[in-house]
Design an enzyme around this catalytic site. Sequence first.
Site, PDB file in Angstrom:
ATOM      1  N   ARG A  68     -15.378   7.185   7.552  1.00 10.16           N
ATOM      2  CA  ARG A  68     -14.377   7.587   6.560  1.00 10.16           C
ATOM      3  C   ARG A  68     -15.014   7.806   5.190  1.00 10.16           C
ATOM      4  NH1 ARG A  68      -9.650   3.443   6.761  1.00 10.16           N
ATOM      5  NH2 ARG A  68      -9.119   4.574   4.871  1.00 10.16           N
ATOM      6  N   HIS A 117      -5.616  -1.427  -2.820  1.00 12.98           N
ATOM      7  CA  HIS A 117      -6.161  -1.694  -1.481  1.00 12.98           C
ATOM      8  C   HIS A 117      -7.684  -1.578  -1.427  1.00 12.98           C
ATOM      9  CE1 HIS A 117      -1.955  -0.749   0.433  1.00 12.98           C
ATOM     10  NE2 HIS A 117      -2.028  -1.966  -0.096  1.00 12.98           N
ATOM     11  N   ASN A 217       7.016  14.114  -2.626  1.00 15.32           N
ATOM     12  CA  ASN A 217       6.661  13.917  -1.219  1.00 15.32           C
ATOM     13  C   ASN A 217       7.359  15.007  -0.405  1.00 15.32           C
ATOM     14  OD1 ASN A 217       6.381  12.820   1.521  1.00 15.32           O
ATOM     15  ND2 ASN A 217       5.900  10.863   0.536  1.00 15.32           N
ATOM     16  N   PRO A 218       6.652  15.656   0.502  1.00 14.43           N
ATOM     17  CA  PRO A 218       7.329  16.688   1.299  1.00 14.43           C
ATOM     18  C   PRO A 218       8.369  16.112   2.262  1.00 14.43           C
ATOM     19  CG  PRO A 218       4.979  16.542   1.898  1.00 14.43           C
ATOM     20  CD  PRO A 218       5.209  15.577   0.774  1.00 14.43           C
TER      21      PRO A 218
HETATM   22  C1  BV8 Z   1      -0.389  -9.075   2.998  1.00 18.15           C
HETATM   23  C2  BV8 Z   1      -6.634  -0.294   3.565  1.00 18.15           C
HETATM   24  C3  BV8 Z   1      -0.291 -11.469   2.857  1.00 18.15           C
HETATM   25  C4  BV8 Z   1      -7.793  -0.180   4.412  1.00 18.15           C
HETATM   26  C5  BV8 Z   1      -4.356  -0.625   4.271  1.00 18.15           C
HETATM   27  C6  BV8 Z   1       7.138  -7.046   4.472  1.00 18.15           C
HETATM   28  C7  BV8 Z   1       7.760  -6.447   5.567  1.00 18.15           C
HETATM   29  C8  BV8 Z   1       7.030  -6.090   6.708  1.00 18.15           C
HETATM   30  C9  BV8 Z   1       5.647  -6.323   6.761  1.00 18.15           C
HETATM   31  C10 BV8 Z   1       5.038  -6.886   5.691  1.00 18.15           C
HETATM   32  C11 BV8 Z   1       5.792  -7.252   4.568  1.00 18.15           C
HETATM   33  N1  BV8 Z   1       4.922  -7.793   3.655  1.00 18.15           N
HETATM   34  C12 BV8 Z   1       3.682  -7.747   4.164  1.00 18.15           C
HETATM   35  C13 BV8 Z   1       3.713  -7.212   5.400  1.00 18.15           C
HETATM   36  C14 BV8 Z   1       2.543  -7.002   6.294  1.00 18.15           C
HETATM   37  C15 BV8 Z   1       1.722  -5.790   5.925  1.00 18.15           C
HETATM   38  C16 BV8 Z   1       2.633  -4.593   5.892  1.00 18.15           C
HETATM   39  O1  BV8 Z   1       3.061  -4.133   4.862  1.00 18.15           O
HETATM   40  N2  BV8 Z   1       2.916  -4.045   7.040  1.00 18.15           N
HETATM   41  C17 BV8 Z   1       3.797  -2.880   7.145  1.00 18.15           C
HETATM   42  C18 BV8 Z   1       2.950  -1.674   7.487  1.00 18.15           C
HETATM   43  C19 BV8 Z   1       4.867  -3.176   8.165  1.00 18.15           C
HETATM   44  N3  BV8 Z   1       1.036  -5.969   4.665  1.00 18.15           N
HETATM   45  C20 BV8 Z   1      -0.143  -6.570   4.588  1.00 18.15           C
HETATM   46  O2  BV8 Z   1      -0.705  -7.009   5.580  1.00 18.15           O
HETATM   47  C21 BV8 Z   1      -0.738  -6.712   3.204  1.00 18.15           C
HETATM   48  N4  BV8 Z   1      -1.210  -8.025   2.991  1.00 18.15           N
HETATM   49  O3  BV8 Z   1       0.802  -8.974   3.148  1.00 18.15           O
HETATM   50  O4  BV8 Z   1      -1.037 -10.266   2.816  1.00 18.15           O
HETATM   51  C22 BV8 Z   1      -1.149 -12.542   2.320  1.00 18.15           C
HETATM   52  C23 BV8 Z   1      -0.818 -13.102   1.110  1.00 18.15           C
HETATM   53  C24 BV8 Z   1      -1.622 -14.143   0.584  1.00 18.15           C
HETATM   54  C25 BV8 Z   1      -2.737 -14.566   1.273  1.00 18.15           C
HETATM   55  C26 BV8 Z   1      -3.082 -13.971   2.472  1.00 18.15           C
HETATM   56  C27 BV8 Z   1      -2.285 -12.949   3.006  1.00 18.15           C
HETATM   57  C28 BV8 Z   1      -1.991  -5.857   3.076  1.00 18.15           C
HETATM   58  C29 BV8 Z   1      -1.708  -4.417   3.290  1.00 18.15           C
HETATM   59  C30 BV8 Z   1      -2.966  -3.569   3.067  1.00 18.15           C
HETATM   60  C31 BV8 Z   1      -3.197  -2.720   4.236  1.00 18.15           C
HETATM   61  N5  BV8 Z   1      -4.341  -1.871   4.003  1.00 18.15           N
HETATM   62  N6  BV8 Z   1      -5.467   0.000   4.356  1.00 18.15           N
HETATM   63  C32 BV8 Z   1      -7.918   1.172   5.009  1.00 18.15           C
HETATM   64  O5  BV8 Z   1      -7.708   2.146   4.297  1.00 18.15           O
HETATM   65  O6  BV8 Z   1      -8.313   1.205   6.160  1.00 18.15           O
HETATM   66  S1  BV8 Z   1      -2.856   0.175   4.616  1.00 18.15           S
HETATM   67  C33 BV8 Z   1      -2.823   1.838   4.482  1.00 18.15           C
HETATM   68  O7  BV8 Z   1      -1.463   2.082   4.087  1.00 18.15           O
HETATM   69  C34 BV8 Z   1      -3.630   2.513   3.437  1.00 18.15           C
HETATM   70  O8  BV8 Z   1      -4.484   1.723   2.766  1.00 18.15           O
HETATM   71  C35 BV8 Z   1      -2.640   3.021   2.443  1.00 18.15           C
HETATM   72  O9  BV8 Z   1      -3.097   2.753   1.169  1.00 18.15           O
HETATM   73  C36 BV8 Z   1      -1.413   2.264   2.732  1.00 18.15           C
HETATM   74  C37 BV8 Z   1      -0.190   2.989   2.328  1.00 18.15           C
HETATM   75  O10 BV8 Z   1      -0.074   4.192   3.047  1.00 18.15           O
HETATM   76  P1  BV8 Z   1       0.208   5.525   2.287  1.00 18.15           P
HETATM   77  O11 BV8 Z   1      -0.798   5.722   1.241  1.00 18.15           O
HETATM   78  O12 BV8 Z   1       1.616   5.526   1.889  1.00 18.15           O
HETATM   79  O13 BV8 Z   1      -0.081   6.601   3.448  1.00 18.15           O
HETATM   80  P2  BV8 Z   1       0.873   7.048   4.658  1.00 18.15           P
HETATM   81  O14 BV8 Z   1       0.032   7.784   5.613  1.00 18.15           O
HETATM   82  O15 BV8 Z   1       1.686   5.958   5.147  1.00 18.15           O
HETATM   83  O16 BV8 Z   1       1.883   8.086   3.977  1.00 18.15           O
HETATM   84  C38 BV8 Z   1       1.441   9.326   3.486  1.00 18.15           C
HETATM   85  C39 BV8 Z   1       2.596   9.980   2.759  1.00 18.15           C
HETATM   86  O17 BV8 Z   1       2.128  11.155   2.134  1.00 18.15           O
HETATM   87  C40 BV8 Z   1       3.739  10.402   3.707  1.00 18.15           C
HETATM   88  O18 BV8 Z   1       4.969   9.980   3.157  1.00 18.15           O
HETATM   89  C41 BV8 Z   1       3.649  11.929   3.716  1.00 18.15           C
HETATM   90  O19 BV8 Z   1       4.911  12.556   3.859  1.00 18.15           O
HETATM   91  C42 BV8 Z   1       3.041  12.200   2.372  1.00 18.15           C
HETATM   92  N7  BV8 Z   1       2.297  13.455   2.271  1.00 18.15           N
HETATM   93  C43 BV8 Z   1       1.602  14.145   3.224  1.00 18.15           C
HETATM   94  N8  BV8 Z   1       1.029  15.227   2.719  1.00 18.15           N
HETATM   95  C44 BV8 Z   1       1.348  15.240   1.389  1.00 18.15           C
HETATM   96  C45 BV8 Z   1       2.166  14.133   1.097  1.00 18.15           C
HETATM   97  N9  BV8 Z   1       2.647  13.877  -0.115  1.00 18.15           N
HETATM   98  C46 BV8 Z   1       2.332  14.737  -1.097  1.00 18.15           C
HETATM   99  N10 BV8 Z   1       1.552  15.841  -0.911  1.00 18.15           N
HETATM  100  C47 BV8 Z   1       1.057  16.134   0.316  1.00 18.15           C
HETATM  101  N11 BV8 Z   1       0.286  17.222   0.496  1.00 18.15           N
END
Ligand code: BV8
Length: 244
Positions: A68, A117, A217-218
């Site tokens: 990546r 992140h 966002n699209p």
């Molecule tokens: C934690 C980094 C606790 C590495 C990433 C509450 C409810 C449910 C679950 C949870 C909750 N709280 C916490 C959780 C658990 C979990 C979580 O959120 N799970 C979800 C998914 C259900 N969270 C965690 O585990 C977090 N940590 O809670 O720790 C703790 C506390 C104290 C001590 C110890 C522990 C940590 C989360 C970090 C995860 N890391 N990755 C890597 O890159 O590999 S996540 C990953 O998602 C990416 O990093 C990214 O930054 C992140 C967000 O995604 P987006 O950027 O939004 O990307 P996505 O693809 O989803 O969306 C793209 C969008 O762009 C779309 O909407 C699309 O329509 C749009 N798009 C497309 N083309 C375009 C566009 N927009 C504009 N223009 C375009 N051309």
Amino acid sequence: MGDTAASLLRDARKVVVFTGAGISAESGVPTFRDALTGLWARFDAETLATPRAFRDDPALVWGWYEWRRGQVRRTRPNAGHEAVAAIEARAPHCTLVTQNVDDLHERAGSAAPVHLHGSLFAPRCSFCGLPASFVDDLPADGSHKVEPPMCERCGSAVRPGVVWFGEALPEVALAAAVEAASACDLLLSVGTSAMVYPAAEIPQVAARLGATVIQVNPRETPLDAIADVNLRGPAATVLPELVR
Ligand code: BV8
Ligand code: ZN
């Protein structure tokens, strides 16, 4: 809608720009959750983006992140990143908060994005935390295993400088993001599915405290419900229109 957003932005004194993978999509960096092109459509988050995955198979995880990193190095910032830098330069106060692990905001001229992140470019020791450097031999595909380098100080495996699922966000970055969101009068969310917590709280905090929320966002996202203006389109087209 675009004109309304442009004038709201022009009149705002304290701005937060909150970005996700969508802003880098048009540069050629894959998003995570888009149905066909997203990384999680082709790769399994559980076996690649958790602390457990790294313990079980460090070479698989390190190889994937090195792939990546190589991908990002071959891309350039797009008109969306450039527009964000222009917004920062123009607003009296602006904080850029990104969930992205690429460096395209920096390369577009944003001085100090808050990286919630982490970064693909800041590897560190998995045991003692010492910052490490890369051995520059980048894999050509995402399933190629590469042994991680050893820490110079303690000999443990070097890990990617990103935040994995189940890990806490960097405290300083999260605090800076919450503080900026609490104090802003306008938050501009760009290209995020707003599904990953706690990052997804940031626009919620701003909205709750009375800030105007503009979303670019699209597609639909959970933020549609709190956004005052929803601009449905790609970042590289929509954002430049906001700073013309
Ligand atoms: C934690 C980094 C606790 C590495 C990433 C509450 C409810 C449910 C679950 C949870 C909750 N709280 C916490 C959780 C658990 C979990 C979580 O959120 N799970 C979800 C998914 C259900 N969270 C965690 O585990 C977090 N940590 O809670 O720790 C703790 C506390 C104290 C001590 C110890 C522990 C940590 C989360 C970090 C995860 N890391 N990755 C890597 O890159 O590999 S996540 C990953 O998602 C990416 O990093 C990214 O930054 C992140 C967000 O995604 P987006 O950027 O939004 O990307 P996505 O693809 O989803 O969306 C793209 C969008 O762009 C779309 O909407 C699309 O329509 C749009 N798009 C497309 N083309 C375009 C566009 N927009 C504009 N223009 C375009 N051309
Ligand atoms: Zn070490």
